[in-house]
Design an enzyme around this catalytic site. Structure first.
Site, short mmCIF file in Angstrom:
data_model
loop_
_atom_site.label_atom_id
_atom_site.label_comp_id
_atom_site.label_asym_id
_atom_site.label_seq_id
_atom_site.Cartn_x
_atom_site.Cartn_y
_atom_site.Cartn_z
N HIS A 119 110.33 -50.29 -17.15
CA HIS A 119 110.83 -49.48 -18.27
C HIS A 119 110.22 -50.07 -19.53
O HIS A 119 110.49 -51.22 -19.89
CB HIS A 119 112.36 -49.56 -18.28
CG HIS A 119 113.02 -48.88 -19.43
ND1 HIS A 119 113.41 -47.56 -19.37
CD2 HIS A 119 113.38 -49.33 -20.64
CE1 HIS A 119 113.98 -47.23 -20.52
NE2 HIS A 119 113.98 -48.29 -21.32
N SER A 125 113.53 -53.82 -18.18
CA SER A 125 112.94 -53.63 -19.50
C SER A 125 112.40 -54.97 -19.96
O SER A 125 113.12 -55.97 -19.96
CB SER A 125 114.02 -53.15 -20.48
OG SER A 125 113.64 -53.49 -21.80
N ASP A 159 109.63 -49.96 -23.51
CA ASP A 159 110.30 -49.46 -24.72
C ASP A 159 109.34 -49.33 -25.89
O ASP A 159 108.87 -50.33 -26.43
CB ASP A 159 111.43 -50.42 -25.10
CG ASP A 159 112.56 -50.40 -24.09
OD1 ASP A 159 113.19 -49.34 -23.94
OD2 ASP A 159 112.82 -51.45 -23.45
N HIS A 205 109.96 -45.31 -22.46
CA HIS A 205 111.15 -44.93 -23.24
C HIS A 205 110.70 -44.76 -24.69
O HIS A 205 110.55 -45.73 -25.42
CB HIS A 205 112.23 -46.01 -23.10
CG HIS A 205 113.48 -45.68 -23.83
ND1 HIS A 205 114.50 -46.58 -23.99
CD2 HIS A 205 113.90 -44.53 -24.43
CE1 HIS A 205 115.48 -46.01 -24.67
NE2 HIS A 205 115.14 -44.78 -24.96
N MET A 259 111.19 -44.17 -28.11
CA MET A 259 112.15 -44.14 -29.24
C MET A 259 111.36 -43.86 -30.51
O MET A 259 111.16 -44.74 -31.36
CB MET A 259 112.91 -45.46 -29.29
CG MET A 259 113.91 -45.59 -28.15
SD MET A 259 114.55 -47.25 -27.94
CE MET A 259 113.35 -47.93 -26.83
N ASP A 286 120.68 -47.24 -19.74
CA ASP A 286 119.89 -48.25 -20.46
C ASP A 286 120.70 -48.85 -21.59
O ASP A 286 121.16 -48.12 -22.49
CB ASP A 286 118.63 -47.57 -21.01
CG ASP A 286 117.69 -48.54 -21.73
OD1 ASP A 286 117.84 -49.76 -21.56
OD2 ASP A 286 116.80 -48.05 -22.45
N MET A 297 108.88 -48.21 -29.73
CA MET A 297 109.67 -47.99 -30.96
C MET A 297 108.73 -47.83 -32.14
O MET A 297 107.74 -48.56 -32.24
CB MET A 297 110.60 -49.17 -31.22
CG MET A 297 111.56 -49.46 -30.08
SD MET A 297 112.75 -50.72 -30.53
CE MET A 297 113.54 -51.01 -28.94
N MET A 323 121.98 -43.52 -22.90
CA MET A 323 121.93 -44.82 -23.60
C MET A 323 123.35 -45.40 -23.66
O MET A 323 124.29 -44.72 -24.07
CB MET A 323 121.40 -44.65 -25.02
CG MET A 323 119.91 -44.34 -25.11
SD MET A 323 118.85 -45.55 -24.32
CE MET A 323 119.18 -47.05 -25.27
O1 5RP Z 1 115.97 -49.18 -24.97
C1 5RP Z 1 116.35 -50.31 -25.15
C2 5RP Z 1 116.91 -50.72 -26.48
O2 5RP Z 1 116.85 -49.64 -27.33
C3 5RP Z 1 116.21 -51.34 -24.04
O3 5RP Z 1 115.65 -50.71 -22.90
C4 5RP Z 1 117.51 -51.96 -23.64
O4 5RP Z 1 118.21 -52.43 -24.71
C5 5RP Z 1 117.30 -53.02 -22.57
O5 5RP Z 1 117.72 -54.27 -22.95
P1 5RP Z 1 119.17 -54.88 -22.62
O6 5RP Z 1 119.41 -54.69 -21.14
O7 5RP Z 1 119.03 -56.28 -23.02
O8 5RP Z 1 120.17 -54.11 -23.43
FE FE2 Z 2 114.96 -48.61 -23.19
#
Ligand code: 5RP
Ligand code: FE2
Length: 231
Positions: free
Chosen positions: A39, A14, A41, A73, A75, A178, A43, A144
């Site tokens: 990946h 990510s 993200d 991903h 969100m 994740d 948001m 998650m």
């Molecule tokens: O979806 C996510 C947060 O909502 C990220 O993909 C995830 O947090 C990755 O970062 P880390 O490995 O530092 O937690």
């Molecule tokens: Fe994510």
């Protein structure tokens, strides 16, 4: 929709906490370090209290790395709104959150018809049984292991019971984890049966990302091998 062979290990960094002002360079660095996919993200400031980027950025990134698998991903609230734009931008997997969706079968159909793989994400508070009525519709289930919204949070080990449940009941499913996954937490993730490993800060913050990716892969491949011997 999943195949009938044991799903293989894939490591998807990510880039949430990387230097987003040079996104393509950061992504290339991950690929050269051994990543199997990226990946990404997304948001929207509604589903989670944070903002990142959307399909216009993905569309600019795609021509710079034509063969890389992009896992979006999502969100976001109303995930059905962005399916066509993400497909057009070149996304390969559209992972929406079950908590944000009203008509799950319709959304899954739409994603599949757009040519993307269907992923469904579960927040930590959402019971794994929620997916059961729709399990045939997903290619990937994302568990998650932090509250979505921010990178760099602590891994929630108690989510591993969801992963174990899914692996026992759906041996061929792609199971993605994740949040807070890195060298210190990968062994429980691997033993629980996850095969798609997202890792953000543990990889992008490392002085040698390739070493971290290799370590994660080694743990997951060993666990898969062990589980196949036990059958
Ligand atoms: O979806 C996510 C947060 O909502 C990220 O993909 C995830 O947090 C990755 O970062 P880390 O490995 O530092 O937690
Ligand atoms: Fe994510």
């Amino acid at each position: 929709m999943s195949g009938h062979t044991h799903p293989c290990c894939k490591i998807g960094p990510s880039i949430l906490c990387a230097d987003l002002s040079c996104l393509a360079d950061e992504c290339r660095k991950m690929i050269h370090s051994g990543a199997d996919y990226l990946h990404l993200d997304v948001m929207d400031g509604h589903f989670v209290p944070n903002l990142t980027f959307g399909h216009p950025i993905v569309k600019c990134l795609r021509p710079k790395m034509p063969d890389i698998y992009f896992d979006m991903h999502m969100m976001v609230q109303n995930p059905e709104k962005w399916v066509e734009s993400m497909a057009d931008a070149g996304a390969n997997q559209y992972t929406f959150h079950i908590e944000a969706c009203e008509d799950i079968p319709a959304l899954c159909r739409k994603i599949q018809e757009s040519g993307m793989r269907v992923g469904v994400g579960l927040k930590p508070g959402t019971p794994v049984e929620t997916i059961l009525p729709y399990s045939d519709l997903f290619d990937v289930v994302l568990i998650m292991t932090v509250e979505p919204g921010f990178g760099g949070q602590s891994f929630m080990e108690d989510m591993m019971s969801k992963v174990q449940y899914l692996r026992t009941n759906f041996p061929y499913l792609d199971i993605e984890v994740d949040g807070g996954v890195g060298p210190n937490t990968i062994d429980v993730v691997a033993e629980a049966g996850a095969n798609m490993i997202v890792s953000g800060t543990a990889i992008t913050g490392a002085s040698d990302p390739s070493q971290v990716i290799a370590l994660l892969r080694n743990s997951v491949e060993n666990a898969i091998q062990k589980s196949q011997l036990e059958r």
